[in-house]
Design a protein around this motif. Sequence first.
Motif, PDB file in Angstrom:
ATOM      1  N   MET A   1       0.840  -1.175   0.000  1.00 39.75           N
ATOM      2  CA  MET A   1       0.000   0.000   0.000  1.00 39.75           C
ATOM      3  C   MET A   1       0.889   1.244   0.000  1.00 39.75           C
ATOM      4  SD  MET A   1      -2.820   1.344   2.760  1.00 39.75           S
ATOM      5  CE  MET A   1      -3.783  -0.126   2.723  1.00 39.75           C
ATOM      6  N   LEU A   2       0.525   2.193  -0.849  1.00 41.86           N
ATOM      7  CA  LEU A   2       1.255   3.457  -0.970  1.00 41.86           C
ATOM      8  C   LEU A   2       0.389   4.560  -0.365  1.00 41.86           C
ATOM      9  CD1 LEU A   2       3.693   5.021  -2.166  1.00 41.86           C
ATOM     10  CD2 LEU A   2       2.366   5.244  -4.251  1.00 41.86           C
ATOM     11  N   ARG A   3       0.851   5.140   0.746  1.00 38.58           N
ATOM     12  CA  ARG A   3       0.080   6.180   1.421  1.00 38.58           C
ATOM     13  C   ARG A   3       0.488   7.539   0.864  1.00 38.58           C
ATOM     14  NH1 ARG A   3      -3.561   6.578   4.764  1.00 38.58           N
ATOM     15  NH2 ARG A   3      -3.563   4.428   5.403  1.00 38.58           N
ATOM     16  N   GLU A  11      -3.946   1.098  -3.092  1.00 40.85           N
ATOM     17  CA  GLU A  11      -3.792  -0.337  -2.850  1.00 40.85           C
ATOM     18  C   GLU A  11      -2.773  -0.941  -3.817  1.00 40.85           C
ATOM     19  OE1 GLU A  11      -5.334  -1.759  -0.321  1.00 40.85           O
ATOM     20  OE2 GLU A  11      -6.434   0.072   0.162  1.00 40.85           O
ATOM     21  N   ASP A  12      -2.255  -2.098  -3.466  1.00 40.39           N
ATOM     22  CA  ASP A  12      -1.251  -2.769  -4.301  1.00 40.39           C
ATOM     23  C   ASP A  12      -1.815  -3.226  -5.641  1.00 40.39           C
ATOM     24  OD1 ASP A  12       0.747  -2.382  -2.440  1.00 40.39           O
ATOM     25  OD2 ASP A  12       0.338  -4.279  -1.401  1.00 40.39           O
ATOM     26  N   TRP A  13      -3.101  -3.594  -5.686  1.00 43.50           N
ATOM     27  CA  TRP A  13      -3.686  -4.083  -6.941  1.00 43.50           C
ATOM     28  C   TRP A  13      -3.820  -2.970  -7.976  1.00 43.50           C
ATOM     29  CZ3 TRP A  13      -8.115  -1.942  -8.840  1.00 43.50           C
ATOM     30  CH2 TRP A  13      -8.931  -1.253  -7.944  1.00 43.50           C
ATOM     31  N   LEU A  92       4.509   9.684  -8.563  1.00 47.84           N
ATOM     32  CA  LEU A  92       3.080   9.394  -8.552  1.00 47.84           C
ATOM     33  C   LEU A  92       2.394  10.090  -7.383  1.00 47.84           C
ATOM     34  CD1 LEU A  92       0.576   7.845  -9.554  1.00 47.84           C
ATOM     35  CD2 LEU A  92       1.298   5.964  -8.082  1.00 47.84           C
ATOM     36  N   SER A  93       2.987   9.979  -6.202  1.00 52.48           N
ATOM     37  CA  SER A  93       2.363  10.617  -5.033  1.00 52.48           C
ATOM     38  C   SER A  93       2.379  12.136  -5.163  1.00 52.48           C
ATOM     39  CB  SER A  93       3.044  10.161  -3.738  1.00 52.48           C
ATOM     40  OG  SER A  93       4.409  10.477  -3.769  1.00 52.48           O
ATOM     41  N   ASP A  94       3.423  12.710  -5.781  1.00 47.00           N
ATOM     42  CA  ASP A  94       3.454  14.163  -6.009  1.00 47.00           C
ATOM     43  C   ASP A  94       2.340  14.591  -6.952  1.00 47.00           C
ATOM     44  OD1 ASP A  94       5.611  14.474  -4.349  1.00 47.00           O
ATOM     45  OD2 ASP A  94       7.100  14.576  -5.951  1.00 47.00           O
ATOM     46  N   LEU A  95       2.124  13.815  -8.020  1.00 47.73           N
ATOM     47  CA  LEU A  95       1.057  14.138  -8.970  1.00 47.73           C
ATOM     48  C   LEU A  95      -0.315  14.098  -8.293  1.00 47.73           C
ATOM     49  CD1 LEU A  95       2.076  12.280 -12.253  1.00 47.73           C
ATOM     50  CD2 LEU A  95       1.782  14.728 -11.946  1.00 47.73           C
TER      51      LEU A  95
END
Length: 139
Positions: A1-3, A11-13, A92-95
């Motif tokens: 999981m990426l918070r 989620e990983d999926w 990705l999280s920055d976007l």
Amino acid sequence: MLRITDNIAIEDWELTEQFVRSSGPGGQNVNKVSTAVELRFEAERSPNLTPAIKTRLRRIAGRRWTRDGALVIQCDETRSQARNRAIARERLSDLIRQAQTKPKKRIPTKPTKGSVRRRLDAKTRRGEIKALRGQVARD
């Protein structure tokens, strides 16, 4: 999981990583090891993003957004596979964080009467200068 934030976690999926050979310097390491990462995030199907965030993310992503609603991020900056993977996830999280902030609504303004008058005076003066450039009349 990426918070991403307190409210958003991926989620990983939803994430798919594919490692490919990287271009650029690196000698034989480039030819032997697949260090570049291609991170694919199924943004359109993600239940964790609101429709507003998805629309802003689509606009911010540009060419990285695919027809089937996925966001593809490529990274081949370093010779380390793990570091490239971390960089791609950070991008990705920055976007997503960027898409989360709502843009300010533009309030249209009118030019002042003085600025309109100055602009028209300048145009008139410029037109007079150009009118003087005409052919010289022969007597």
